[in-house]
Write a protein that holds these residues in place. Structure first.
Motif, mmCIF file in Angstrom:
data_model
loop_
_atom_site.group_PDB
_atom_site.id
_atom_site.type_symbol
_atom_site.label_atom_id
_atom_site.label_comp_id
_atom_site.label_asym_id
_atom_site.label_seq_id
_atom_site.Cartn_x
_atom_site.Cartn_y
_atom_site.Cartn_z
ATOM 1 N N GLY B 362 22.787 -50.414 160.311
ATOM 2 C CA GLY B 362 22.759 -51.870 160.249
ATOM 3 C C GLY B 362 21.408 -52.456 160.605
ATOM 4 N N THR B 363 21.424 -53.420 161.537
ATOM 5 C CA THR B 363 20.213 -54.166 161.834
ATOM 6 C C THR B 363 19.367 -53.502 162.913
ATOM 7 O OG1 THR B 363 21.429 -55.445 163.458
ATOM 8 C CG2 THR B 363 21.336 -56.333 161.241
ATOM 9 N N GLY B 364 19.830 -52.376 163.474
ATOM 10 C CA GLY B 364 19.123 -51.848 164.651
ATOM 11 C C GLY B 364 18.792 -50.379 164.596
ATOM 12 N N GLY B 365 18.447 -49.877 163.436
ATOM 13 C CA GLY B 365 18.264 -48.433 163.299
ATOM 14 C C GLY B 365 16.954 -47.891 163.817
ATOM 15 N N PHE B 366 15.906 -48.718 163.857
ATOM 16 C CA PHE B 366 14.578 -48.183 164.183
ATOM 17 C C PHE B 366 14.559 -47.485 165.544
ATOM 18 C CE2 PHE B 366 10.407 -48.606 166.192
ATOM 19 C CZ PHE B 366 9.666 -47.829 165.327
ATOM 20 N N LYS B 367 15.144 -48.165 166.544
ATOM 21 C CA LYS B 367 15.123 -47.623 167.905
ATOM 22 C C LYS B 367 15.788 -46.258 167.983
ATOM 23 C CE LYS B 367 17.854 -51.002 169.331
ATOM 24 N NZ LYS B 367 18.391 -51.535 168.050
ATOM 25 N N ALA B 368 16.712 -46.010 167.047
ATOM 26 C CA ALA B 368 17.501 -44.788 167.113
ATOM 27 C C ALA B 368 16.872 -43.649 166.326
ATOM 28 C CB ALA B 368 18.903 -45.072 166.573
ATOM 29 N N THR B 369 15.710 -43.887 165.716
ATOM 30 C CA THR B 369 15.120 -42.889 164.821
ATOM 31 C C THR B 369 15.113 -41.462 165.404
ATOM 32 O OG1 THR B 369 13.776 -44.624 163.823
ATOM 33 C CG2 THR B 369 13.075 -42.350 163.427
ATOM 34 N N PRO B 370 14.552 -41.252 166.599
ATOM 35 C CA PRO B 370 14.541 -39.873 167.102
ATOM 36 C C PRO B 370 15.946 -39.332 167.393
ATOM 37 C CG PRO B 370 13.022 -41.291 168.338
ATOM 38 C CD PRO B 370 13.875 -42.186 167.520
ATOM 39 N N GLY B 371 16.774 -40.134 168.039
ATOM 40 C CA GLY B 371 18.113 -39.673 168.409
ATOM 41 C C GLY B 371 18.970 -39.414 167.191
ATOM 42 N N SER B 372 18.857 -40.286 166.208
ATOM 43 C CA SER B 372 19.614 -40.145 164.971
ATOM 44 C C SER B 372 19.234 -38.849 164.254
ATOM 45 C CB SER B 372 19.335 -41.353 164.080
ATOM 46 O OG SER B 372 19.748 -41.122 162.767
ATOM 47 N N GLY B 373 17.937 -38.590 164.153
ATOM 48 C CA GLY B 373 17.476 -37.368 163.507
ATOM 49 C C GLY B 373 17.931 -36.134 164.277
ATOM 50 N N TRP B 374 17.883 -36.244 165.589
ATOM 51 C CA TRP B 374 18.275 -35.127 166.460
ATOM 52 C C TRP B 374 19.738 -34.738 166.229
ATOM 53 C CZ3 TRP B 374 15.570 -32.796 170.799
ATOM 54 C CH2 TRP B 374 16.376 -31.995 171.607
ATOM 55 N N VAL B 375 20.638 -35.734 166.296
ATOM 56 C CA VAL B 375 22.075 -35.414 166.171
ATOM 57 C C VAL B 375 22.436 -35.046 164.729
ATOM 58 C CG1 VAL B 375 22.731 -36.831 168.150
ATOM 59 C CG2 VAL B 375 22.854 -37.828 165.853
ATOM 60 N N MET B 376 21.747 -35.662 163.762
ATOM 61 C CA MET B 376 22.023 -35.336 162.354
ATOM 62 C C MET B 376 21.599 -33.904 162.062
ATOM 63 S SD MET B 376 23.271 -36.449 159.536
ATOM 64 C CE MET B 376 23.170 -36.392 157.735
ATOM 65 N N ALA B 377 20.452 -33.502 162.591
ATOM 66 C CA ALA B 377 19.977 -32.137 162.376
ATOM 67 C C ALA B 377 20.964 -31.139 162.982
ATOM 68 C CB ALA B 377 18.591 -31.959 162.995
ATOM 69 N N ALA B 378 21.444 -31.429 164.186
ATOM 70 C CA ALA B 378 22.398 -30.528 164.841
ATOM 71 C C ALA B 378 23.701 -30.476 164.058
ATOM 72 C CB ALA B 378 22.650 -31.002 166.273
ATOM 73 N N THR B 379 24.139 -31.625 163.548
ATOM 74 C CA THR B 379 25.383 -31.685 162.787
ATOM 75 C C THR B 379 25.278 -30.857 161.509
ATOM 76 O OG1 THR B 379 25.788 -33.897 163.682
ATOM 77 C CG2 THR B 379 27.041 -33.275 161.724
ATOM 78 N N ILE B 380 24.139 -30.977 160.823
ATOM 79 C CA ILE B 380 23.935 -30.219 159.586
ATOM 80 C C ILE B 380 23.808 -28.723 159.904
ATOM 81 C CG2 ILE B 380 22.314 -29.774 157.692
ATOM 82 C CD1 ILE B 380 21.661 -32.777 157.700
ATOM 83 N N ALA B 381 23.007 -28.397 160.927
ATOM 84 C CA ALA B 381 22.756 -26.989 161.242
ATOM 85 C C ALA B 381 24.037 -26.268 161.652
ATOM 86 C CB ALA B 381 21.711 -26.887 162.350
ATOM 87 N N ASN B 382 24.851 -26.945 162.466
ATOM 88 C CA ASN B 382 26.057 -26.285 162.988
ATOM 89 C C ASN B 382 27.281 -26.501 162.102
ATOM 90 O OD1 ASN B 382 24.474 -25.603 165.215
ATOM 91 N ND2 ASN B 382 24.996 -27.506 166.278
ATOM 92 N N GLY B 383 27.186 -27.431 161.150
ATOM 93 C CA GLY B 383 28.339 -27.707 160.296
ATOM 94 C C GLY B 383 29.465 -28.417 161.018
ATOM 95 N N GLU B 384 29.188 -28.903 162.214
ATOM 96 C CA GLU B 384 30.184 -29.692 162.946
ATOM 97 C C GLU B 384 29.454 -30.775 163.733
ATOM 98 O OE1 GLU B 384 30.924 -27.288 167.005
ATOM 99 O OE2 GLU B 384 31.706 -26.267 165.204
ATOM 100 N N PRO B 385 30.153 -31.864 164.064
ATOM 101 C CA PRO B 385 29.454 -32.996 164.686
ATOM 102 C C PRO B 385 28.811 -32.609 166.007
ATOM 103 C CG PRO B 385 31.676 -33.623 164.018
ATOM 104 C CD PRO B 385 31.584 -32.137 163.857
ATOM 105 N N ASP B 386 27.599 -33.059 166.200
ATOM 106 C CA ASP B 386 26.936 -32.934 167.495
ATOM 107 C C ASP B 386 27.751 -33.732 168.523
ATOM 108 O OD1 ASP B 386 24.352 -32.394 169.068
ATOM 109 O OD2 ASP B 386 24.649 -34.542 169.321
ATOM 110 N N LYS B 387 27.644 -33.315 169.790
ATOM 111 C CA LYS B 387 28.444 -33.965 170.844
ATOM 112 C C LYS B 387 28.224 -35.483 170.878
ATOM 113 C CE LYS B 387 27.344 -32.653 175.037
ATOM 114 N NZ LYS B 387 26.817 -33.671 175.906
ATOM 115 N N LEU B 388 26.956 -35.904 170.789
ATOM 116 C CA LEU B 388 26.657 -37.340 170.858
ATOM 117 C C LEU B 388 27.077 -38.067 169.593
ATOM 118 C CD1 LEU B 388 23.109 -37.298 172.502
ATOM 119 C CD2 LEU B 388 25.257 -38.018 173.563
ATOM 120 N N ALA B 389 27.168 -37.321 168.460
ATOM 121 C CA ALA B 389 27.490 -37.950 167.183
ATOM 122 C C ALA B 389 28.986 -37.992 166.925
ATOM 123 C CB ALA B 389 26.797 -37.203 166.043
ATOM 124 N N ALA B 390 29.747 -37.132 167.610
ATOM 125 C CA ALA B 390 31.180 -36.996 167.323
ATOM 126 C C ALA B 390 31.949 -38.329 167.309
ATOM 127 C CB ALA B 390 31.815 -36.003 168.293
#
Lengths: 93, 413
Positions: B362-390
């Motif tokens: 939405g309107t506030g994605g910039f601040k989340a750039t590092p965290g978003s990439g971090w959890v998305m990478a973990a989710t893709i790598a492990n094939g299951e949601p990262d703890k923070l992303a679940a």
């Protein structure tokens, strides 16, 4: 600012209106029979196309009536507007 | 003329090396394809390589790198959200920001100058104080400021009781701040490319190859590209991509406008937000005032909005900061943001196997750039949601476990 064609009042400034998103989402005929996924679809899923969208607006600062209108989400061009419960005009191409 | 040209060629520095390889022809297949080279897509690829050792990765970008909202936003960074789930992901992101420049080896002008969120009515004060206590419980730094204390930090704020929306207090997160958005994108792009990620610009995804409910690759204007896994990180175009893959997402794409002024002397060395009067403002390093407001009301992919929205936010800004009245605004712009029903992102698995989504910021994605990439990478790598992303899974709209930051954050995000 959009110039929105109210089917009752004619074209007016956008600031007189409020938005209602996708039109023609009918209330479920048998609400008791819906499962959670069907409710989720009814409550949360709204069309979000890149192109023509039949959507609802309410003329809050005018006639205060809801209506439907075709609008292009890329160009902001309006197609025909029409009253609720009337035949939906075809999507402009 | 000739002498001028000669002199210039002496004065101008040599053309810098490219930060990442350009004009790459995509390989036939990748382990992972990321769709979208915005901040979140670049960060996802970076953490896939860095944290998970997955480097056979392509980022496909239909336009150019960071040419959407990452290229033009108000760059506010904070983590003082209401709900536990939000504190989890946004504060993880803020912690990553705090070491990011050192980690990727690239200047990003990350400046922890504080973020102040004003309250203008009794109910506003109550909800902000609730937010402040929630932050305290979640170990997110936050303080409550009285109008006098606000004035000490930001002398240009009008704290008169006689204005339409008087300033009655504020929450203040000292660790919050701003960063230079395009440098952030370049830093991530360079670091990812250095680790072997292919960044392919001008490559538009036109469809998915899906067999037996499992994604096999994507169709593009540069031909079919096979992939073991695909991550969609397409912000305002997430609905379009999801529909190509045969499922729906509860997102609405809306224009979000912002604007900048001419270069001015430094008058504001913190970030000030006000949900009630719909304006947020900071002063960039060079001196321009950067302001934003809420979204336009209707669905759009046009990257522009109504001028009355700009007028509304400027009226609010001029009342709060009388010194702004003589400032000239230079540019306004609109970006397309993907708004979810609870103003929280949608991260995780999709109905299609090996296809992952990261959207709805939405309107506030910039601040989340590092965290978003971090959890998305973990989710893709492990094939299951990262703890923070679940908690941000797509199925929360079926289960009803919404993370309602709309009510909590007001308009400004």
């Amino acid at each position: 600012m959009l110039h929105i064609p109210c089917p009752y009042c004619g074209p007016r400034d956008e600031t007189e209106f409020h938005y209602g998103a996708e039109a023609h989402i009918a209330y479920p005929e048998n609400p008791q029979s819906l499962d959670d996924a069907q409710w989720a679809k009814f409550v949360f899923i709204k069309a979000n196309p890149k192109g023509w969208l039949a959507e609802r607006w309410v003329h809050s600062a005018g006639c205060r009536r809801w209506f439907n209108v075709w609008r292009n989400t890329i160009t902001h061009e309006f197609g025909p507007s029409y009253k609720p419960f009337t035949q939906q005009p075809k999507s402009p191409v | 003329m000739t002498s001028m040209t000669r002199r210039r060629s002496k004065v101008l520095p040599e053309h810098p090396d490219f930060l990442w390889a350009n004009n790459i022809t995509p390989k036939k297949a990748y382990d992972v394809i990321i769709i979208g080279a915005g901040g979140h897509g670049l960060a996802t690829a970076y953490y896939l390589a860095k944290n998970h050792g997955i480097t056979n990765v392509a980022i496909l970008e239909k336009s150019w790198l960071a040419g959407g909202n990452m290229g033009r936003n108000t760059t506010i960074i904070r983590s003082n959200y209401l709900w536990d789930e939000s504190a989890g992901i946004y504060d993880h992101s803020l912690k990553l920001w705090e070491n990011l420049e050192e980690e990727v080896g690239y200047e990003m002008y990350f400046s922890q100058r504080g973020v102040m969120t004003l309250a203008h009515s009794v109910s506003d004060v109550r909800s902000k104080q609730r937010n402040f206590y929630a932050n305290y419980v979640n170990d997110v730094d936050s303080v409550w400021l009285t109008p006098t204390e606000i004035k000490e930090i930001a002398p240009i704020v009008n704290i008169s009781e006689d204005i339409r929306y008087p300033v009655m207090g504020a929450t203040y997160q000292a660790r919050g701040g701003i960063a230079k958005h395009d440098w952030v994108a370049w830093g991530y792009a360079k670091a990812a490319a250095d680790m072997g990620v292919d960044i392919i610009q001008g490559c538009e995804v036109t469809g998915f190859n899906i067999v037996d409910g499992k994604v096999q690759g994507v169709k593009t204007n540069m031909g079919d590209i096979a992939a073991g896994k695909v991550g969609m990180v397409a912000a305002g175009h997430s609905s379009v991509l999801a529909n190509m893959a045969g499922f729906d997402v509860p997102l609405q794409s809306r224009p979000l406008q912002a604007l900048v002024s001419e270069l001015l002397e430094q008058v504001l060395d913190t970030v000030i937000m006000s949900g009630a009067v719909h304006v947020y403002v900071s002063q960039a390093h060079k001196g321009e005032l950067v302001m934003g407001a809420g979204t336009d009301s209707y669905n759009s992919y046009a990257q522009r909005g109504g001028f009355h929205v700009i007028e509304h936010q400027l009226a609010a800004a001029c009342e709060l900061f009388p010194i702004f009245e003589r400032a000239h605004m230079l540019r306004t712009w609109g970006g397309i943001v993907d708004i979810s029903p609870d103003a929280s992102p949608i991260i995780g698995l999709t109905p299609v196997e090996n296809l992952f989504i990261n959207s709805g910021w939405g309107t506030g994605g910039f601040k989340a750039t590092p965290g978003s990439g971090w959890v998305m990478a973990a989710t893709i790598a492990n094939g299951e949601p990262d703890k923070l992303a679940a908690p941000y899974a797509l199925d929360r709209f079926v289960s009803g476990h919404l993370i309602d930051e709309h009510g909590a954050a007001g308009v400004a995000h």
